[in-house]
Design a protein around this motif. Structure first.
Motif, PDB file in Angstrom:
ATOM      1  N   LEU A 116     167.156  38.142  42.164  1.00 18.38           N
ATOM      2  CA  LEU A 116     166.841  36.744  42.452  1.00 18.38           C
ATOM      3  C   LEU A 116     167.991  35.767  42.169  1.00 18.38           C
ATOM      4  N   PRO A 117     168.825  35.981  41.139  1.00 15.93           N
ATOM      5  CA  PRO A 117     169.961  35.080  40.957  1.00 15.93           C
ATOM      6  C   PRO A 117     170.954  35.112  42.125  1.00 15.93           C
ATOM      7  N   SER A 118     170.918  36.159  42.948  1.00 20.11           N
ATOM      8  CA  SER A 118     171.842  36.290  44.075  1.00 20.11           C
ATOM      9  C   SER A 118     171.434  35.458  45.280  1.00 20.11           C
ATOM     10  N   LEU A 119     170.198  34.986  45.286  1.00 17.19           N
ATOM     11  CA  LEU A 119     169.652  34.269  46.433  1.00 17.19           C
ATOM     12  C   LEU A 119     170.497  33.035  46.764  1.00 17.19           C
ATOM     13  N   ASN A 120     170.933  32.922  48.023  1.00 22.01           N
ATOM     14  CA  ASN A 120     171.644  31.720  48.472  1.00 22.01           C
ATOM     15  C   ASN A 120     171.481  31.555  49.980  1.00 22.01           C
ATOM     16  N   ASN A 121     172.284  30.704  50.587  1.00 18.28           N
ATOM     17  CA  ASN A 121     172.136  30.427  52.025  1.00 18.28           C
ATOM     18  C   ASN A 121     172.396  31.651  52.896  1.00 18.28           C
ATOM     19  N   TYR A 122     173.129  32.628  52.366  1.00 19.24           N
ATOM     20  CA  TYR A 122     173.480  33.813  53.146  1.00 19.24           C
ATOM     21  C   TYR A 122     172.757  35.077  52.683  1.00 19.24           C
ATOM     22  N   ILE A 123     172.148  35.028  51.495  1.00 18.37           N
ATOM     23  CA  ILE A 123     171.488  36.206  50.929  1.00 18.37           C
ATOM     24  C   ILE A 123     169.997  35.954  50.776  1.00 18.37           C
TER      25      ILE A 123
ATOM     26  N   SER B  11     159.227  29.918  44.667  1.00 17.23           N
ATOM     27  CA  SER B  11     158.498  31.043  44.065  1.00 17.23           C
ATOM     28  C   SER B  11     159.125  31.459  42.736  1.00 17.23           C
ATOM     29  N   ILE B  12     160.437  31.268  42.599  1.00 20.84           N
ATOM     30  CA  ILE B  12     161.119  31.582  41.334  1.00 20.84           C
ATOM     31  C   ILE B  12     160.649  30.643  40.226  1.00 20.84           C
ATOM     32  N   VAL B  13     160.616  29.342  40.528  1.00 20.94           N
ATOM     33  CA  VAL B  13     160.167  28.358  39.529  1.00 20.94           C
ATOM     34  C   VAL B  13     158.707  28.610  39.150  1.00 20.94           C
ATOM     35  N   GLN B  14     157.882  28.929  40.149  1.00 16.01           N
ATOM     36  CA  GLN B  14     156.469  29.226  39.879  1.00 16.01           C
ATOM     37  C   GLN B  14     156.306  30.430  38.957  1.00 16.01           C
ATOM     38  N   ARG B  15     157.116  31.453  39.186  1.00 20.99           N
ATOM     39  CA  ARG B  15     156.969  32.705  38.445  1.00 20.99           C
ATOM     40  C   ARG B  15     157.583  32.642  37.046  1.00 20.99           C
TER      41      ARG B  15
END
Length: 257
Positions: free
Chosen positions: A139-146, A161-165
């Motif tokens: 999840l830390p890898s999530l960005n505009n391209y990933i 969903s990250i903030v919720q979890r």
């Protein structure tokens, strides 16, 4: 290279499917494995269509990554892979390869670091990739391209969903896990600092080391932070994914036939 790269966390996918099939198994182990292989292959074919992938790779774990050497207790309490599954991994690799997806099994590196390295290379070249895994470590890898896709929930994960979890922003996940620990991987965190306290500290401080002097925190919490800073640093190294693994192959070799 242009297009969309599909990155499958192979054992994550296989073990989840195997867990269901083995519990429902009414035949021989061989029949169950064959059914499971077919389901994994079907999942891979569906993922190619869902992501509209032009390139794809399924990555397995190597034997012992750098994390086992860095921290002896890493994943020490995790249950071993069932022998039936362990002895059948070559069958699963063949089933995946028959879908046109390249299979990669490094000697020592973990799949997570290989996948993170590939995704990072793509992003730096402004190219898109989708990681398929239920492992929160991506999840830390999530960005505009990933993108990160959960095959079993049939959904792409996002910042909301990250903030919720987890109760923290995506950019602070590594700090959060390094403080609160990660029991699934036997990553210690700071002793006595739980989820709620970690969330509170992160909401107040961009630099965790400054929290030791924060008088709005209780004396007990500040003492735990001070005495647990070495564990925090160790944990932060463990939860972060490497993006500098030497792969030994090019992205062009991952084109789907």
């Amino acid at each position: 290279m242009s297009g969309q790269l599909l990155l499958i966390d192979a054992l994550n996918l296989i073990r989840r499917i195997y867990a269901v099939d083995s519990n429902q198994n009414k035949g021989s182990d061989e029949q169950m494995i064959n059914t499971c292989c077919a389901r994994v292959a079907h999942a891979c074919e569906k993922l190619i269509k869902i992501t509209q992938a032009t390139h794809a790779i399924a990555v397995f774990d190597g034997d012992k990554s750098w994390r086992y050497h860095y921290y002896a207790q890493y994943k020490s309490s995790r249950a071993p892979m069932p022998e039936t599954l362990k002895n059948s991994l070559d069958k699963f690799k063949q089933a995946i390869e028959q879908t046109g997806i390249v299979v990669f099994a490094p000697v020592n590196d973990e799949a997570d670091d290989i996948i993170a390295t590939l995704a990072d290379k793509m992003a730096k070249n402004q190219l898109y990739s989708t990681i398929v895994s239920t492992d929160k470590g991506f999840l830390p890898s999530l960005n505009n391209y990933i993108n990160v896709y959960d095959y079993f929930k049939k959904e792409y994960l996002d910042h909301h969903s990250i903030v919720q979890r987890f109760g923290v922003e995506q950019a602070r996940l590594i700090d959060f896990w390094a403080m609160a620990g990660d029991k699934t991987n036997d990553i210690p965190g700071i002793k006595g600092i739980g989820t709620k306290t970690a969330q509170e500290i992160i909401s107040k401080h961009a630099d965790i080391t400054l929290a030791v002097e924060d008088e709005t925190l209780s004396t007990a919490v500040r003492k735990k932070l001070a005495t647990g800073m070495a564990d925090y640093i160790t944990s932060k190294h463990l939860v972060g994914l490497r993006t500098d693994i030497n792969l030994g192959f090019s992205l062009k070799q991952l084109r789907l036939n």
